[in-house]
Each structure stands twice: as structure tokens, then as C-alpha cells.
Design a protein around this motif. Structure first.
Motif, mmCIF file in Angstrom:
data_model
loop_
_atom_site.group_PDB
_atom_site.id
_atom_site.type_symbol
_atom_site.label_atom_id
_atom_site.label_comp_id
_atom_site.label_asym_id
_atom_site.label_seq_id
_atom_site.Cartn_x
_atom_site.Cartn_y
_atom_site.Cartn_z
ATOM 1 N N ASP A 143 0.929 -1.044 0.061
ATOM 2 C CA ASP A 143 0.125 -0.040 -0.038
ATOM 3 C C ASP A 143 0.843 1.089 0.061
ATOM 4 O O ASP A 143 1.622 1.693 1.000
ATOM 5 C CB ASP A 143 -0.901 -0.017 1.187
ATOM 6 C CG ASP A 143 -1.992 1.095 1.240
ATOM 7 O OD1 ASP A 143 -1.573 2.128 1.090
ATOM 8 O OD2 ASP A 143 -3.143 0.798 1.306
ATOM 9 N N LYS A 144 0.975 2.001 -1.056
ATOM 10 C CA LYS A 144 1.787 3.002 -1.171
ATOM 11 C C LYS A 144 1.657 4.096 -0.372
ATOM 12 O O LYS A 144 2.557 4.793 0.101
ATOM 13 C CB LYS A 144 1.823 3.592 -2.783
ATOM 14 C CG LYS A 144 2.470 2.482 -3.770
ATOM 15 C CD LYS A 144 2.365 3.217 -5.013
ATOM 16 C CE LYS A 144 3.102 2.312 -6.028
ATOM 17 N NZ LYS A 144 2.241 1.103 -6.289
ATOM 18 N N MET A 147 2.702 2.994 3.283
ATOM 19 C CA MET A 147 4.234 2.630 3.302
ATOM 20 C C MET A 147 4.732 4.265 3.403
ATOM 21 O O MET A 147 5.677 4.465 4.295
ATOM 22 C CB MET A 147 4.444 2.316 1.669
ATOM 23 C CG MET A 147 6.124 2.261 1.663
ATOM 24 S SD MET A 147 6.602 1.676 -0.088
ATOM 25 C CE MET A 147 5.633 3.210 -0.943
ATOM 26 N N LYS A 148 4.265 5.308 2.582
ATOM 27 C CA LYS A 148 4.790 6.576 2.616
ATOM 28 C C LYS A 148 4.391 7.185 4.203
ATOM 29 O O LYS A 148 5.482 7.856 4.691
ATOM 30 C CB LYS A 148 4.265 7.687 1.657
ATOM 31 C CG LYS A 148 4.869 6.975 0.467
ATOM 32 C CD LYS A 148 4.556 8.452 -0.790
ATOM 33 C CE LYS A 148 5.162 9.521 -0.480
ATOM 34 N NZ LYS A 148 5.276 10.656 -1.308
ATOM 35 N N LYS A 191 -0.892 7.341 -8.961
ATOM 36 C CA LYS A 191 -0.587 6.020 -8.729
ATOM 37 C C LYS A 191 -1.623 5.356 -7.958
ATOM 38 O O LYS A 191 -2.150 5.834 -6.889
ATOM 39 C CB LYS A 191 0.864 5.778 -7.919
ATOM 40 C CG LYS A 191 1.853 6.604 -8.460
ATOM 41 C CD LYS A 191 3.190 6.347 -7.827
ATOM 42 C CE LYS A 191 4.326 7.154 -8.010
ATOM 43 N NZ LYS A 191 5.612 7.020 -7.413
ATOM 44 N N ALA A 193 -3.054 2.984 -5.135
ATOM 45 C CA ALA A 193 -2.414 2.779 -3.887
ATOM 46 C C ALA A 193 -1.658 1.144 -3.835
ATOM 47 O O ALA A 193 -0.495 0.948 -3.218
ATOM 48 C CB ALA A 193 -3.270 2.859 -2.763
ATOM 49 N N ASN A 194 -2.405 0.231 -4.633
ATOM 50 C CA ASN A 194 -1.997 -1.171 -4.126
ATOM 51 C C ASN A 194 -1.654 -1.824 -5.490
ATOM 52 O O ASN A 194 -2.073 -2.948 -5.590
ATOM 53 C CB ASN A 194 -3.140 -1.908 -3.664
ATOM 54 C CG ASN A 194 -3.142 -1.498 -2.090
ATOM 55 O OD1 ASN A 194 -2.516 -2.135 -1.214
ATOM 56 N ND2 ASN A 194 -3.938 -0.626 -1.681
ATOM 57 N N GLY A 196 1.649 -2.548 -8.422
ATOM 58 C CA GLY A 196 3.193 -2.305 -8.766
ATOM 59 C C GLY A 196 3.429 -2.440 -10.258
ATOM 60 O O GLY A 196 2.637 -2.435 -11.127
ATOM 61 N N GLU A 227 1.274 12.167 -6.149
ATOM 62 C CA GLU A 227 2.866 12.527 -5.741
ATOM 63 C C GLU A 227 3.573 13.663 -6.426
ATOM 64 O O GLU A 227 3.459 13.569 -7.745
ATOM 65 C CB GLU A 227 3.717 11.344 -5.752
ATOM 66 C CG GLU A 227 4.799 11.393 -4.924
ATOM 67 C CD GLU A 227 5.654 10.018 -4.629
ATOM 68 O OE1 GLU A 227 5.882 9.315 -3.579
ATOM 69 O OE2 GLU A 227 6.031 9.346 -5.844
ATOM 70 N N GLU A 336 9.658 3.787 -3.387
ATOM 71 C CA GLU A 336 8.899 2.732 -2.976
ATOM 72 C C GLU A 336 9.750 1.510 -2.568
ATOM 73 O O GLU A 336 11.002 1.446 -2.839
ATOM 74 C CB GLU A 336 7.350 2.269 -3.665
ATOM 75 C CG GLU A 336 8.194 1.613 -5.094
ATOM 76 C CD GLU A 336 7.127 1.108 -6.183
ATOM 77 O OE1 GLU A 336 6.112 1.145 -5.676
ATOM 78 O OE2 GLU A 336 7.769 0.942 -7.171
ATOM 79 N N ASN A 338 9.669 -2.730 -2.517
ATOM 80 C CA ASN A 338 9.240 -4.092 -3.291
ATOM 81 C C ASN A 338 9.454 -5.030 -2.537
ATOM 82 O O ASN A 338 10.815 -5.560 -2.328
ATOM 83 C CB ASN A 338 9.703 -4.233 -4.839
ATOM 84 C CG ASN A 338 9.406 -3.017 -5.561
ATOM 85 O OD1 ASN A 338 8.493 -3.002 -6.249
ATOM 86 N ND2 ASN A 338 10.474 -1.970 -5.714
#
Length: 403
Positions: A143-144, A147-148, A191, A193-194, A196, A227, A336, A338
Motif C-alpha cells: 500500500d503506497k 508505506m509513505k 498511482k 495505492a495497491n 506495482g 505525488e 517505494e 518492493n
């Protein structure tokens, strides 16, 4: 005696095909003197399969379920068991036949329903060792937005951002556009959120582009990250391998990009010949410079930040952290993490002198260490809450209970 290693991959995810490539690369590089490798494929409907045909990437182009065995996964005594699926419910559950058993699982998933902590949670319930990051690190890494927030809370450098919810967008897109433009200057990157592999990510340079980018992103996920963009940027990637405070960084790399951000096509389709039995080489097909053409000082800073990000999410195994460098100011930002990187970032470790097979050995070692650590925890607590005359009235009627 050899360990039985189950490589689990595929699943219901947009990055399904990429997962197949990474998994076959890993399975074919596992040391056969150390492991009996079991291919465990989850199709796009969530059905599980095993069988020798799964070792050939050409088989997936015209997948025939009759050529493999459909199975049900079970956890028994800390092992993963694969039971033959009772097709059409002809057989009672007690008559399921065991097809295979594994001592340790290597999840090679990219995206939802596998890299996001769901598979990891199931394996932890069963007490089965696995090589990827744990439930917490996997879910945060997927979850970007979360995560941030975690990186920012721990003092790690990230770009300014804002978020959009699908319901909010449907209700009043004009209000959303105004809000976003009031807090972030163009260009911005939009982006899901979930996701890649750069799926659903777009750059917006004006209001029209922003609206189109949000439309695309909300089709992939309910929550969207927007972002702040860096006009003159350089991307630097670094992998980290470790567990529980023991972590080391790989060499760095600078991907050579076609456009101003690395697209899915650049990552996986450019030069996609060869590889796993005639298939794509995955992330290894990407043009890159290794080590990245940066100063020794910046290299050390990137390595330090990569390890800090790995530890902030309590990760395990091998991860890849992607950085954005503002070339005008030399500021470094974490893009991010991974938690199951494409091709397991083996090429970054080979450049450091570690063979792919050795990387897999370390991942398996950490899987067993983490499982042993978890088994040291106390999972039961004796209290008097179920004793006495409380019956089914709940805790309100229990007198004298101490916690």
C-alpha cells in the motif's frame, strides 16, 4: 536430506504474468542438491495447481488444467500440504489424497493476493516457514499510501503527496481537482495505492492530464496516491537482504529509461527474449547501469536509506527499494519498497558476487529463523474467564477475574 521448497506464484493480480516469470527464474536456480522444488501455481480465478508441466513457461500461453493437478492447500504440523482437489464435490473431505508436502514456501507474487500479506497470513496461521517479508511488511509495502506514512513517521525522506478516494472522485471530481492543484504543483504522478510494475501510473502536467490520470488510477484501486513530480530526476535502485537487524545492501543500479518514468513495458517487455525456457527475462531484460553512476558518498547514503526502509517495515528475505534523486539538488527520496521484487533482484546480488542459488539459500535460512522466532512467542494465556458460573452471559457476569 533435501528440503522440500514450494515456489508459489500467480494469483488474482494484475501482475500475474510477471509473477510467473520471476517464479520460474527462482525455481530453476534453486540448488537441486539442497532442495526438491515444487511448482505451485495459482491461476487468475484463485485455483491452485501443481505438476511438472508448470516448469515450462510455454505451457502458460495455452494453459491446460487437465495436464496438471488441481489441489487444495493445507497446513499440517508446520508443513504445506497439497491435497488433490475433490472435483465436483464427488468425494468427502476425509478422502482427500495428498499430492505433495513442502517444508518451506517461497512466495513469488507481485501485487495483490500474494505480495500484500494475504498469503503470508495464511502461512503464519499454519506455522509454515516462508521466505518473503511478514504480514506487516508485506501489507505496508503493498500500500503506497500507508508505506509513505510509515517512512515519513520514521524520518525517512519522501516526496510531498496527497490522496484521492474513488467515492470522493465519483461524487465531485471538480472539487478533487481543485484540492489537488492547491497543494501540489505540476508535474505530479498519479498511482493506484495497491499496484506495482508501474501499472496504472501516469504523469500529469496539467488539469486535463490530472483528470485522465485519476480516472485510470481509480479503475485499478479505490485509493489513489498523487505525488509531487521531480522535473530532472534519476532513479536509483538498491536491494536489501536480511532479517531481524541483520541486513546488507546490494550494489546499486540506475535503470536506463525510455520515458520520464519506468513503465511496465520497459520493465518487462523490452528485449523479452530468452529467459525461463524461452520466456521473458523479466527485470533482467531491462537496460541498466550497475553500479549506478553516482558518487561514493551518494552510494553509501542510498545503501543506508535502503537498510533503514527495510528495517522500518520489519522486512525479511530480499526486497528492492527504489529511490528518486533530484539531479539539481542531489536530494534523495524513497519512492517505494518492493517486498517481492521482480526476478527477486538476483542480478543486483550477482553483481556483488552472490549467486542466485546462494541468494535463495539465504532467503530459506531467514524463513526458518523467523519461524523459530515466532514459535518462541507465548500463544496462550491461562485465566479464569471461562470458569465459574458465568455461562454464556459474557464477561460482565464474571466476578473476581484478574488480567
Amino acid at each position: 536430506m533435501k528440503l522440500r521448497l514450494a515456489v508459489v506464484y500467480g494469483s488474482r493480480a494484475c501482475e500475474h504474468e510477471v509473477s510467473i516469470i520471476s517464479a520460474l527464474q527462482a525455481a530453476q536456480n534453486a540448488d537441486r542438491n539442497e532442495y526438491d522444488v515444487l511448482y505451485v501455481y495459482i491461476d487468475k480465478n484463485g485455483e491452485w495447481y501443481t505438476g511438472e508441466r508448470l516448469a515450462d513457461i510455454a505451457f502458460y500461453r495455452n494453459f491446460d488444467p487437465r495436464a496438471v493437478v488441481r489441489v487444495l492447500p493445507m497446513g499440517v504440523n508446520g508443513k504445506l500440504r497439497l491435497m488433490q482437489h475433490p472435483d465436483d464435490k464427488l468425494f468427502p473431505i476425509g478422502r482427500l489424497r495428498q499430492i505433495a508436502e513442502a517444508d518451506v514456501v517461497m512466495p513469488v507474487m507481485h501485487g495483490m493476493n500474494g505480495e500484500d500479506g494475504t498469503l503470508q497470513g495464511m502461512l503464519e496461521l499454519w506455522g509454515v516457514p516462508y521466505t518473503s517479508a511478514g504480514v506487516l511488511g508485506s501489507s505496508l509495502g503493498m500500500d503506497k499510501i500507508a508505506m509513505k506514512r510509515m517512512f515519513k513517521a520514521t524520518g525517512l525522506p519522501v516526496l510531498d503527496d496527497t490522496t484521492v478516494d474513488r467515492a470522493e472522485w465519483k461524487k465531485d471530481r471538480n472539487a478533487v481537482l481543485k484540492r489537488v492543484m492547491s497543494v501540489l504543483p505540476f508535474p505530479v504522478y498519479v498511482k493506484p495505492a495497491n499496484l506495482g510494475s508501474s501499472i496504472g501510473i501516469n504523469r500529469a502536467d496539467d488539469e486535463v492530464g490530472l483528470e485522465n490520470a485519476i480516472d485510470i488510477a481509480v479503475s485499478y484501486d479505490r485509493r489513489v496516491l498523487i505525488e509531487k513530480g521531480v522535473s530532472d530526476l534519476m532513479e536509483i535502485n538498491c536491494s536489501v537482504l536480511g532479517y531481524a537487524g541483520e541486513a546488507q545492501a546490494s550494489v546499486t543500479e540506475m535503470p536506463v529509461r525510455w520515458t520520464d518514468f519506468l513503465s511496465f513495458e520497459e520493465k518487462y517487455l523490452r528485449g523479452a527474449k530468452g529467459g525461463a525456457k524461452g520466456g521473458s527475462k523479466g527485470m533482467t531484460s531491462l537496460d541498466r547501469q550497475m553500479p549506478a553512476p553516482i558518487s561514493e558518498e551518494m552510494t553509501k547514503k542510498v545503501e543506508s536509506l535502503a537498510i533503514a526502509a527495510f528495517n522500518a517495515l520489519d522486512c525479511k528475505g530480499v526486497c528492492r527499494i527504489d529511490f528518486l534523486v533530484d539531479k539539481r539538488t542531489n536530494e534523495i527520496f524513497i519512492g517505494e519498497i518492493n517486498t517481492i521484487p521482480g526476478s527477486l533482484s538476483f542480478y543486483l546480488w550477482e553483481a556483488k558476487g552472490m549467486k542466485f542459488s546462494e541468494l535463495i539459500n539465504k532467503m530459506v535460512e531467514y524463513a526458518f529463523l523467523a519461524n523459530a522466532d515466532r514459535n518462541e512467542n507465548v500463544f496462550s494465556y491461562t485465566s479464569s474467564i471461562l470458569s465459574g458460573a458465568a455461562g454464556t452471559k459474557g464477561t460482565k457476569g464474571v466476578k473476581g477475574t484478574k488480567f
